[in-house]
Design an enzyme around this catalytic site. Structure first.
Site, mmCIF file in Angstrom:
data_model
loop_
_atom_site.group_PDB
_atom_site.id
_atom_site.type_symbol
_atom_site.label_atom_id
_atom_site.label_comp_id
_atom_site.label_asym_id
_atom_site.label_seq_id
_atom_site.Cartn_x
_atom_site.Cartn_y
_atom_site.Cartn_z
ATOM 1 N N ASP A 11 38.682 43.660 49.754
ATOM 2 C CA ASP A 11 38.555 42.411 49.021
ATOM 3 C C ASP A 11 37.040 42.167 48.893
ATOM 4 O O ASP A 11 36.253 42.742 49.646
ATOM 5 C CB ASP A 11 39.239 41.303 49.845
ATOM 6 C CG ASP A 11 39.025 39.936 49.238
ATOM 7 O OD1 ASP A 11 39.238 39.787 48.024
ATOM 8 O OD2 ASP A 11 38.619 39.015 49.983
ATOM 9 N N LEU A 12 36.645 41.350 47.941
ATOM 10 C CA LEU A 12 35.210 41.113 47.731
ATOM 11 C C LEU A 12 34.739 39.808 48.386
ATOM 12 O O LEU A 12 33.934 39.812 49.315
ATOM 13 C CB LEU A 12 34.927 41.081 46.222
ATOM 14 C CG LEU A 12 33.494 40.767 45.790
ATOM 15 C CD1 LEU A 12 32.529 41.855 46.239
ATOM 16 C CD2 LEU A 12 33.421 40.607 44.257
ATOM 17 N N ASP A 13 35.310 38.682 47.878
ATOM 18 C CA ASP A 13 34.860 37.367 48.324
ATOM 19 C C ASP A 13 35.274 37.144 49.778
ATOM 20 O O ASP A 13 36.463 37.181 50.094
ATOM 21 C CB ASP A 13 35.486 36.269 47.440
ATOM 22 C CG ASP A 13 35.027 36.384 45.979
ATOM 23 O OD1 ASP A 13 33.867 36.749 45.749
ATOM 24 O OD2 ASP A 13 35.836 36.107 45.073
ATOM 25 N N THR A 19 30.978 34.363 48.711
ATOM 26 C CA THR A 19 30.927 33.595 47.456
ATOM 27 C C THR A 19 31.678 32.272 47.583
ATOM 28 O O THR A 19 31.576 31.428 46.686
ATOM 29 C CB THR A 19 31.570 34.391 46.313
ATOM 30 O OG1 THR A 19 32.744 34.969 46.829
ATOM 31 C CG2 THR A 19 30.625 35.444 45.777
ATOM 32 N N LYS A 47 40.881 30.090 49.143
ATOM 33 C CA LYS A 47 40.457 31.467 49.420
ATOM 34 C C LYS A 47 41.513 32.483 49.008
ATOM 35 O O LYS A 47 42.663 32.376 49.407
ATOM 36 C CB LYS A 47 40.091 31.628 50.891
ATOM 37 C CG LYS A 47 38.797 30.912 51.216
ATOM 38 C CD LYS A 47 38.272 31.249 52.588
ATOM 39 C CE LYS A 47 36.915 30.584 52.762
ATOM 40 N NZ LYS A 47 36.454 30.646 54.137
ATOM 41 N N GLY A 48 41.111 33.447 48.199
ATOM 42 C CA GLY A 48 42.012 34.522 47.778
ATOM 43 C C GLY A 48 42.944 34.135 46.654
ATOM 44 O O GLY A 48 43.710 34.956 46.141
ATOM 45 N N ARG A 51 41.995 31.611 39.874
ATOM 46 C CA ARG A 51 41.257 30.450 39.346
ATOM 47 C C ARG A 51 42.196 29.312 38.941
ATOM 48 O O ARG A 51 41.981 28.157 39.302
ATOM 49 C CB ARG A 51 40.421 30.888 38.138
ATOM 50 C CG ARG A 51 39.435 29.836 37.696
ATOM 51 C CD ARG A 51 38.639 30.324 36.491
ATOM 52 N NE ARG A 51 38.030 31.622 36.715
ATOM 53 C CZ ARG A 51 37.509 32.383 35.754
ATOM 54 N NH1 ARG A 51 37.516 31.968 34.505
ATOM 55 N NH2 ARG A 51 36.985 33.564 36.035
ATOM 56 N N SER A 116 39.899 42.715 43.923
ATOM 57 C CA SER A 116 39.557 41.291 44.013
ATOM 58 C C SER A 116 40.356 40.486 43.001
ATOM 59 O O SER A 116 40.627 40.953 41.906
ATOM 60 C CB SER A 116 38.058 41.133 43.728
ATOM 61 O OG SER A 116 37.715 39.774 43.585
ATOM 62 N N ALA A 117 40.677 39.245 43.390
ATOM 63 C CA ALA A 117 41.369 38.337 42.457
ATOM 64 C C ALA A 117 40.392 37.780 41.430
ATOM 65 O O ALA A 117 40.790 37.162 40.452
ATOM 66 C CB ALA A 117 41.972 37.182 43.247
ATOM 67 N N SER A 118 39.092 38.018 41.639
ATOM 68 C CA SER A 118 38.076 37.379 40.795
ATOM 69 C C SER A 118 37.829 38.123 39.492
ATOM 70 O O SER A 118 37.612 39.329 39.477
ATOM 71 C CB SER A 118 36.764 37.279 41.572
ATOM 72 O OG SER A 118 35.751 36.804 40.717
ATOM 73 N N ASN A 120 35.219 37.583 37.968
ATOM 74 C CA ASN A 120 33.764 37.755 37.991
ATOM 75 C C ASN A 120 33.330 38.903 38.896
ATOM 76 O O ASN A 120 32.123 39.108 39.081
ATOM 77 C CB ASN A 120 33.097 36.464 38.486
ATOM 78 C CG ASN A 120 33.284 35.319 37.497
ATOM 79 O OD1 ASN A 120 32.822 35.398 36.368
ATOM 80 N ND2 ASN A 120 33.987 34.270 37.907
ATOM 81 N N LYS A 147 47.349 37.776 44.205
ATOM 82 C CA LYS A 147 47.739 37.762 45.620
ATOM 83 C C LYS A 147 48.392 36.413 45.916
ATOM 84 O O LYS A 147 47.919 35.414 45.391
ATOM 85 C CB LYS A 147 46.489 37.936 46.503
ATOM 86 C CG LYS A 147 45.706 39.228 46.224
ATOM 87 C CD LYS A 147 44.356 39.205 46.950
ATOM 88 C CE LYS A 147 43.484 40.372 46.527
ATOM 89 N NZ LYS A 147 42.130 40.357 47.115
ATOM 90 N N GLU A 171 40.666 42.333 54.372
ATOM 91 C CA GLU A 171 40.910 41.025 53.726
ATOM 92 C C GLU A 171 40.525 39.853 54.610
ATOM 93 O O GLU A 171 40.717 39.902 55.819
ATOM 94 C CB GLU A 171 42.416 40.884 53.460
ATOM 95 C CG GLU A 171 42.862 40.997 52.035
ATOM 96 C CD GLU A 171 42.358 39.910 51.096
ATOM 97 O OE1 GLU A 171 41.834 38.881 51.551
ATOM 98 O OE2 GLU A 171 42.504 40.096 49.893
ATOM 99 N N ASP A 172 40.032 38.779 53.981
ATOM 100 C CA ASP A 172 39.701 37.579 54.759
ATOM 101 C C ASP A 172 40.691 36.443 54.510
ATOM 102 O O ASP A 172 40.659 35.435 55.217
ATOM 103 C CB ASP A 172 38.297 37.053 54.414
ATOM 104 C CG ASP A 172 38.246 36.460 53.016
ATOM 105 O OD1 ASP A 172 38.718 37.131 52.076
ATOM 106 O OD2 ASP A 172 37.743 35.331 52.866
HETATM 107 C C1 BG6 Z 1 39.010 35.214 44.896
HETATM 108 C C2 BG6 Z 1 38.428 34.030 45.652
HETATM 109 O O1 BG6 Z 1 38.368 36.393 45.315
HETATM 110 O O2 BG6 Z 1 38.807 35.040 43.491
HETATM 111 C C3 BG6 Z 1 39.057 32.733 45.132
HETATM 112 O O3 BG6 Z 1 38.696 34.165 47.037
HETATM 113 C C4 BG6 Z 1 38.857 32.648 43.622
HETATM 114 O O4 BG6 Z 1 38.481 31.640 45.787
HETATM 115 C C5 BG6 Z 1 39.433 33.895 42.948
HETATM 116 O O5 BG6 Z 1 39.507 31.483 43.110
HETATM 117 C C6 BG6 Z 1 39.258 33.877 41.420
HETATM 118 O O6 BG6 Z 1 37.891 33.967 41.125
HETATM 119 P P1 BG6 Z 1 37.279 33.812 39.659
HETATM 120 O O7 BG6 Z 1 35.862 34.338 39.833
HETATM 121 O O8 BG6 Z 1 38.076 34.697 38.734
HETATM 122 O O9 BG6 Z 1 37.347 32.388 39.277
HETATM 123 MG MG MG Z 2 38.547 37.020 49.981
#
Ligand code: BG6
Ligand code: MG
Length: 222
Positions: A11-13, A19, A47-48, A51, A116-118, A120, A147, A171-172
């Protein structure tokens, strides 16, 4: 149970970089605009989580609700603030020992992936200069189900060409631990044991794992 690790999925964040503090600043700014408080304790619930789900939780905290189009506008506003913060990041924000640990596994012949779920995640990897540490990258733009659904981890395993049972997830977040469990993978929790009860093993950081994982053996040394 953790067996021999052939694929490591990170996982990233919260695992490679913190972040959560930037997500918090951006969500709190939105809450302030909407006229309610959003505390660090409330932020733990994000967390995790994706958005849009994060926005739902935030609005629940503030006792507010909006139509879907307004929700999309609010999420985009929060994201534009978040992107401002992460654009200012650099390699100094990589959590202690994280790149070294991932590099060590790669040297031992373990395939590595980011899941990662992000949405970004690619920007963050680029800012930190660590894209080269991964054989595969799965981010929030590539998955339909976030997730605790196991989709991101299964996609990462398939991109590495490693069966799920030979993968270990780092994972955190609770949602990520559940996703890894549902994917049939080993789980190393990164953080505090109280909040990562379902992990096979918990460490405070990736930097602490060097001594803990003797089963990350070099194939050449078997
Ligand atoms: C996860 C974070 O990695 O990404 C969450 O732990 C975040 O807090 C999710 O909401 C989505 O991120 P983003 O950058 O797509 O808004
Ligand atoms: Mg995380």
């Amino acid at each position: 149970m953790i067996g021999e690790m052939r694929g490591a999925i990170f996982d990233l964040d919260g695992v490679i970089v913190d972040t959560a503090k930037y997500h918090y600043l951006a969500w709190r700014r939105l809450a302030t605009q909407l006229g309610f408080d959003f505390t660090p304790a409330d932020n733990e619930r994000l967390k995790g989580v994706s958005r849009m789900r994060s926005l739902e939780i935030l609005l629940e905290v503030g006792g507010r609700s909006f139509d879907p189009a307004t929700c999309r506008t609010l999420a985009a506003r929060k994201n534009s603030w978040y992107v401002e913060y992460i654009r200012a990041m650099d390699a100094r924000e990589i959590l202690p020992g994280a790149s070294e640990y991932i590099g060590l596994l790669r040297k031992a012949g373990v395939k590595t992936a980011l899941a990662s779920a992000s949405k970004n995640a690619p920007t963050i990897l680029e800012r930190l200069g660590i894209s080269g540490l991964f054989d595969a990258v799965v981010d929030g733009t590539q998955v339909t189900n976030s997730k605790p659904d196991p989709e991101a981890f299964l996609l990462a395993a398939s991109a590495m060409g490693v069966p799920p049972r030979d993968c270990v997830v780092f994972e955190d977040a609770e949602a990520g631990v559940e996703a890894a469990r549902r994917a049939g993978m080993g789980i190393v929790g990164i953080g505090r044991p109280e909040s990562l009860k379902d992990a096979d093993l918990v460490a405070a950081s990736l930097g602490q794992l060097r001594a803990l994982l003797p089963w990350a053996r070099c194939p050449a040394g078997r």
